[in-house]
Design a protein around this motif. Structure first.
Motif, PDB file in Angstrom:
ATOM      1  N   ARG A 107       0.834  -1.194   0.000  1.00 20.74           N
ATOM      2  CA  ARG A 107       0.000   0.000   0.000  1.00 20.74           C
ATOM      3  C   ARG A 107       0.873   1.250   0.000  1.00 20.74           C
ATOM      4  O   ARG A 107       0.652   2.179  -0.779  1.00 20.74           O
ATOM      5  N   ALA A 110       2.392   1.584  -3.446  1.00 19.26           N
ATOM      6  CA  ALA A 110       1.413   2.003  -4.449  1.00 19.26           C
ATOM      7  C   ALA A 110       1.127   3.498  -4.308  1.00 19.26           C
ATOM      8  O   ALA A 110       0.962   4.211  -5.300  1.00 19.26           O
ATOM      9  N   VAL A 128       2.888  -5.996 -10.634  1.00 20.87           N
ATOM     10  CA  VAL A 128       1.535  -6.151 -11.172  1.00 20.87           C
ATOM     11  C   VAL A 128       1.523  -7.123 -12.356  1.00 20.87           C
ATOM     12  O   VAL A 128       0.743  -8.084 -12.375  1.00 20.87           O
ATOM     13  N   MET A 132      -0.443 -10.681 -12.946  1.00 23.96           N
ATOM     14  CA  MET A 132      -1.486 -10.791 -13.956  1.00 23.96           C
ATOM     15  C   MET A 132      -1.202 -11.950 -14.902  1.00 23.96           C
ATOM     16  O   MET A 132      -2.114 -12.666 -15.310  1.00 23.96           O
ATOM     17  N   PHE A 157     -11.854  -8.679 -15.423  1.00 24.69           N
ATOM     18  CA  PHE A 157     -11.946  -7.935 -14.161  1.00 24.69           C
ATOM     19  C   PHE A 157     -11.488  -8.728 -12.932  1.00 24.69           C
ATOM     20  O   PHE A 157     -11.676  -8.257 -11.808  1.00 24.69           O
ATOM     21  N   MET A 159      -8.533  -9.425 -11.755  1.00 22.29           N
ATOM     22  CA  MET A 159      -7.506  -8.714 -10.984  1.00 22.29           C
ATOM     23  C   MET A 159      -8.120  -7.527 -10.234  1.00 22.29           C
ATOM     24  O   MET A 159      -7.738  -7.265  -9.091  1.00 22.29           O
ATOM     25  N   HIS A 160      -9.066  -6.827 -10.867  1.00 25.54           N
ATOM     26  CA  HIS A 160      -9.727  -5.713 -10.186  1.00 25.54           C
ATOM     27  C   HIS A 160     -10.459  -6.204  -8.934  1.00 25.54           C
ATOM     28  O   HIS A 160     -10.408  -5.580  -7.878  1.00 25.54           O
ATOM     29  N   MET A 161     -11.162  -7.330  -9.073  1.00 26.75           N
ATOM     30  CA  MET A 161     -11.891  -7.867  -7.916  1.00 26.75           C
ATOM     31  C   MET A 161     -10.928  -8.189  -6.782  1.00 26.75           C
ATOM     32  O   MET A 161     -11.204  -7.875  -5.617  1.00 26.75           O
ATOM     33  N   ILE A 163      -7.731  -7.113  -6.244  1.00 29.53           N
ATOM     34  CA  ILE A 163      -7.105  -5.914  -5.674  1.00 29.53           C
ATOM     35  C   ILE A 163      -8.114  -5.180  -4.798  1.00 29.53           C
ATOM     36  O   ILE A 163      -7.777  -4.660  -3.741  1.00 29.53           O
ATOM     37  N   GLY A 164      -9.377  -5.163  -5.233  1.00 33.15           N
ATOM     38  CA  GLY A 164     -10.417  -4.513  -4.440  1.00 33.15           C
ATOM     39  C   GLY A 164     -10.536  -5.128  -3.059  1.00 33.15           C
ATOM     40  O   GLY A 164     -10.698  -4.419  -2.063  1.00 33.15           O
ATOM     41  N   ALA A 167      -7.587  -3.734  -1.115  1.00 33.96           N
ATOM     42  CA  ALA A 167      -7.593  -2.288  -0.917  1.00 33.96           C
ATOM     43  C   ALA A 167      -8.745  -1.848  -0.023  1.00 33.96           C
ATOM     44  O   ALA A 167      -8.599  -0.956   0.807  1.00 33.96           O
ATOM     45  N   ALA A 168      -9.903  -2.474  -0.192  1.00 30.42           N
ATOM     46  CA  ALA A 168     -11.086  -2.026   0.540  1.00 30.42           C
ATOM     47  C   ALA A 168     -11.122  -2.579   1.953  1.00 30.42           C
ATOM     48  O   ALA A 168     -11.768  -2.007   2.829  1.00 30.42           O
ATOM     49  N   ARG A 169     -10.424  -3.683   2.178  1.00 28.63           N
ATOM     50  CA  ARG A 169     -10.496  -4.341   3.480  1.00 28.63           C
ATOM     51  C   ARG A 169     -10.087  -3.402   4.606  1.00 28.63           C
ATOM     52  O   ARG A 169     -10.770  -3.309   5.630  1.00 28.63           O
ATOM     53  N   THR A 170      -8.988  -2.707   4.438  1.00 26.37           N
ATOM     54  CA  THR A 170      -8.510  -1.798   5.482  1.00 26.37           C
ATOM     55  C   THR A 170      -9.461  -0.624   5.646  1.00 26.37           C
ATOM     56  O   THR A 170      -9.791  -0.219   6.760  1.00 26.37           O
ATOM     57  N   TYR A 185     -14.392 -14.149   0.211  1.00 27.84           N
ATOM     58  CA  TYR A 185     -14.523 -13.258  -0.949  1.00 27.84           C
ATOM     59  C   TYR A 185     -14.435 -14.046  -2.258  1.00 27.84           C
ATOM     60  O   TYR A 185     -15.195 -13.808  -3.189  1.00 27.84           O
TER      61      TYR A 185
END
Lengths: 196, 196
Positions: A107, A110, A128, A132, A157, A159-161, A163-164, A167-170, A185
């Motif tokens: 994080r 990034a 990344v 991928m 999508f 990889m987006h799921m 990474i989400g 990223a969103a967990r915190t 998840y």
């Protein structure tokens, strides 16, 4: 690897390289990317700056390769025979404690990358893109086994799921990502979206 | 709003408040959160620091409320009659140019929040939680209409999926999130995961 790069690499043993990478990650945790200097790495590891620059070119490449090296198991090492098994093996690559530490490092990196084109380029190239590529191999095996369809609209999508989830967990849950969270998840979001 | 807060708020007209918020976001774009000072806000807006502190308590609350105020349309203003319609209306709240600007601001703020407990608290209270409340209302209407099941295992992860789309878009695709991208993601990922 080009011949020139092979010659450059041959100057350090794998053990010495691992030692340098560990020191770089320690420094990164202590001071963050922006404040980390090649001087500090040289002092901490008793290496010459010339060696560091010859081997890695610069700070961005050194830091990103240290993180890359630190990943315990490559995606491609895992071929469990099912798509779900491969995804769960991905989640199991790191124990929860290590995942918390590494996700803080990733994080931070990034974040720093958004103001630093060299770092962004190295981050994408060494962290990344390889993930991928490995993810594409996992998905291709799923397609070959008939578990998912190549033309499923969720395919671009995945990889987006993933990474989400990290990223969103915190931000949402104020918790580090854990294996239990990633399992839930994967089963609730990733596999259903892929129609698996 | 408490009575004390109502008294505090009454000191500024809505127009003046909007003017201050715009100036704060301009400064935020120019220097970033860490370098932004209440002195600079006071100078730029010809307001006294006493007024700023009385009204907002501090930098974290001022910045987060400026971003919150800037959001053009609340989720709850939208009730299209279908779950897909509500999600697409969410994506349509901002045009692509504004989405690019705001997503850069939000990313910068989310980064700064990780080293700043005051900011993290304000960020969650004024930006994350209201969005989650509104999202819960959208989902509840979908459940009430029979479009999705309340016990679908993907229900707790909708915010993770959406944040992932924003967070991963820059890193993977080197592109800002656009309405076209969000539409594709909603249709390919969010709705299928919810079984809608």
């Amino acid at each position: 690897m080009t011949e020139a790069a092979a010659v450059r690499r041959s100057r350090l043993t794998p053990e010495r390289e691992a030692e340098l990478y560990t020191a770089v990650l320690d420094l990164l945790r202590e001071v963050g990317y922006d404040a980390l200097t090649m001087d500090a790495v040289a002092t901490r590891t008793r290496a010459s700056k010339a060696t560091l620059y010859r081997q890695w070119g610069g700070k961005a490449e050194l830091v990103v390769k240290a993180l890359r090296h630190h990943k315990p198991l490559k995606f491609s090492d895992v071929d469990t025979g099912t798509l779900r098994g491969d995804f769960l093996a991905l989640a199991a690559r790191q124990d929860d404690c290590r995942m918390e530490q590494d996700s803080a490092l990733m994080r931070g990196l990034a974040m720093a990358a958004h103001g630093n084109p060299d770092l962004l380029k190295a981050f994408r190239e060494w962290l990344v893109e390889p993930e991928m590529d490995e993810l594409r191999r996992v998905l291709r095996r799923g397609v070959d086994r008939g578990e998912i369809r190549a033309d499923n609209p969720a395919m671009p999508f995945v990889m987006h799921m993933l990474i989400g989830a990290f990223a969103a967990r915190t931000m949402i849950d104020e918790l580090p990502p854990t294996q239990a969270f990633l399992h839930a998840y994967i089963d609730a979001v990733v596999l259903p979206a892929l129609g698996a």
